[in-house]
Design a protein around this motif. Structure first.
Motif, mmCIF file in Angstrom:
data_model
loop_
_atom_site.group_PDB
_atom_site.id
_atom_site.type_symbol
_atom_site.label_atom_id
_atom_site.label_comp_id
_atom_site.label_asym_id
_atom_site.label_seq_id
_atom_site.Cartn_x
_atom_site.Cartn_y
_atom_site.Cartn_z
ATOM 1 N N GLU A 46 43.118 33.116 34.694
ATOM 2 C CA GLU A 46 44.560 33.373 34.713
ATOM 3 C C GLU A 46 45.358 32.073 34.636
ATOM 4 O O GLU A 46 46.390 32.012 33.977
ATOM 5 N N LYS A 47 44.873 31.045 35.334
ATOM 6 C CA LYS A 47 45.557 29.745 35.292
ATOM 7 C C LYS A 47 45.512 29.170 33.879
ATOM 8 O O LYS A 47 46.503 28.636 33.383
ATOM 9 N N MET A 74 40.457 38.346 44.693
ATOM 10 C CA MET A 74 40.289 37.708 43.406
ATOM 11 C C MET A 74 39.190 36.657 43.509
ATOM 12 O O MET A 74 39.131 35.892 44.452
ATOM 13 N N THR A 75 38.378 36.630 42.501
ATOM 14 C CA THR A 75 37.312 35.637 42.480
ATOM 15 C C THR A 75 37.836 34.335 41.899
ATOM 16 O O THR A 75 38.885 34.291 41.252
ATOM 17 N N GLY A 76 37.077 33.294 42.129
ATOM 18 C CA GLY A 76 37.480 31.976 41.628
ATOM 19 C C GLY A 76 37.513 31.910 40.112
ATOM 20 O O GLY A 76 38.351 31.241 39.522
ATOM 21 N N ALA A 77 36.584 32.628 39.456
ATOM 22 C CA ALA A 77 36.546 32.624 37.997
ATOM 23 C C ALA A 77 37.780 33.315 37.421
ATOM 24 O O ALA A 77 38.350 32.865 36.422
ATOM 25 N N ARG A 78 38.195 34.395 38.061
ATOM 26 C CA ARG A 78 39.374 35.123 37.581
ATOM 27 C C ARG A 78 40.631 34.275 37.733
ATOM 28 O O ARG A 78 41.503 34.279 36.866
ATOM 29 N N VAL A 79 40.726 33.547 38.843
ATOM 30 C CA VAL A 79 41.882 32.667 39.054
ATOM 31 C C VAL A 79 41.907 31.571 37.994
ATOM 32 O O VAL A 79 42.965 31.247 37.449
ATOM 33 N N ALA A 80 40.748 31.024 37.674
ATOM 34 C CA ALA A 80 40.682 29.974 36.660
ATOM 35 C C ALA A 80 41.085 30.504 35.292
ATOM 36 O O ALA A 80 41.793 29.832 34.533
#
Length: 174
Positions: free
Chosen positions: A9-10, A1-7
């Motif tokens: 989803e969060k 997972m990329t950092g943008a995707r985690v952001a």
């Protein structure tokens, strides 16, 4: 997972629940808990008040976490948090020296007033069953104006027993 995707989803997780209300309730409970543990000479713990002084902030912390993880029950948990926050004024060093009390009351009010951003959910929640049309999938329908039946209609003349005689204006009266 990329950092943008985690952001993303969060952010979507945070928007689907009363995040700020739960956070303020949680911080208020933690602040009240830490003032109960404070090694101050002016703090007095006697008997049952000592037990209640620890129980109230634990219930507030649990309510803050439950507001996050079960947003469907937010109204109940926010009311419990508000009542416990008010009770902490007497049991837990003036509600955590007022700071914890204010955080808990603010968070409880935010959680109580929170609504979902999903328009489909909001439409179903506010739809009046009396005006809802099954063909519109639960959305409300504007009521159509009802026209008066023409005078001399036999279907409405029978109602004169219940509603009284219907007066019509004749051209001879003028």
């Amino acid at each position: 997972m990329t950092g943008a995707r985690v952001a993303v989803e969060k952010r979507s997780w945070r928007r689907t629940r009363p995040f700020w209300g739960g956070l303020f309730v949680l911080l208020g409970g933690l602040e009240i808990m830490f003032t109960v543990w404070a090694p101050l000479g002016v703090v007095l713990h006697v008997g049952m008040q000592n037990f209640i002084g620890y129980l109230i902030p634990i219930v507030i912390i649990l309510c803050g976490a439950l507001i996050w993880f079960t947003p469907a029950q937010r109204v109940f948990y926010s009311l419990v948090a508000i009542v416990c926050g008010l009770a902490s004024w007497l049991t837990s060093n003036m509600g955590g020296f007022i700071i914890g009390l204010l955080l808990t009351l603010t968070g409880g009010a935010l959680a109580f007033a929170w609504t979902s951003e999903d328009p489909a959910t909001a439409d179903r929640a506010t739809a009046d069953p009396a005006t809802a049309d099954p063909a519109t999938d639960g959305r409300t329908v504007e009521p159509q104006p009802v026209e008066d039946p023409p005078a001399g209609d036999t279907a409405t003349d029978d109602l004169s027993i219940v509603t009284g005689p219907r007066h019509t204006r004749d051209s001879t009266e003028e």
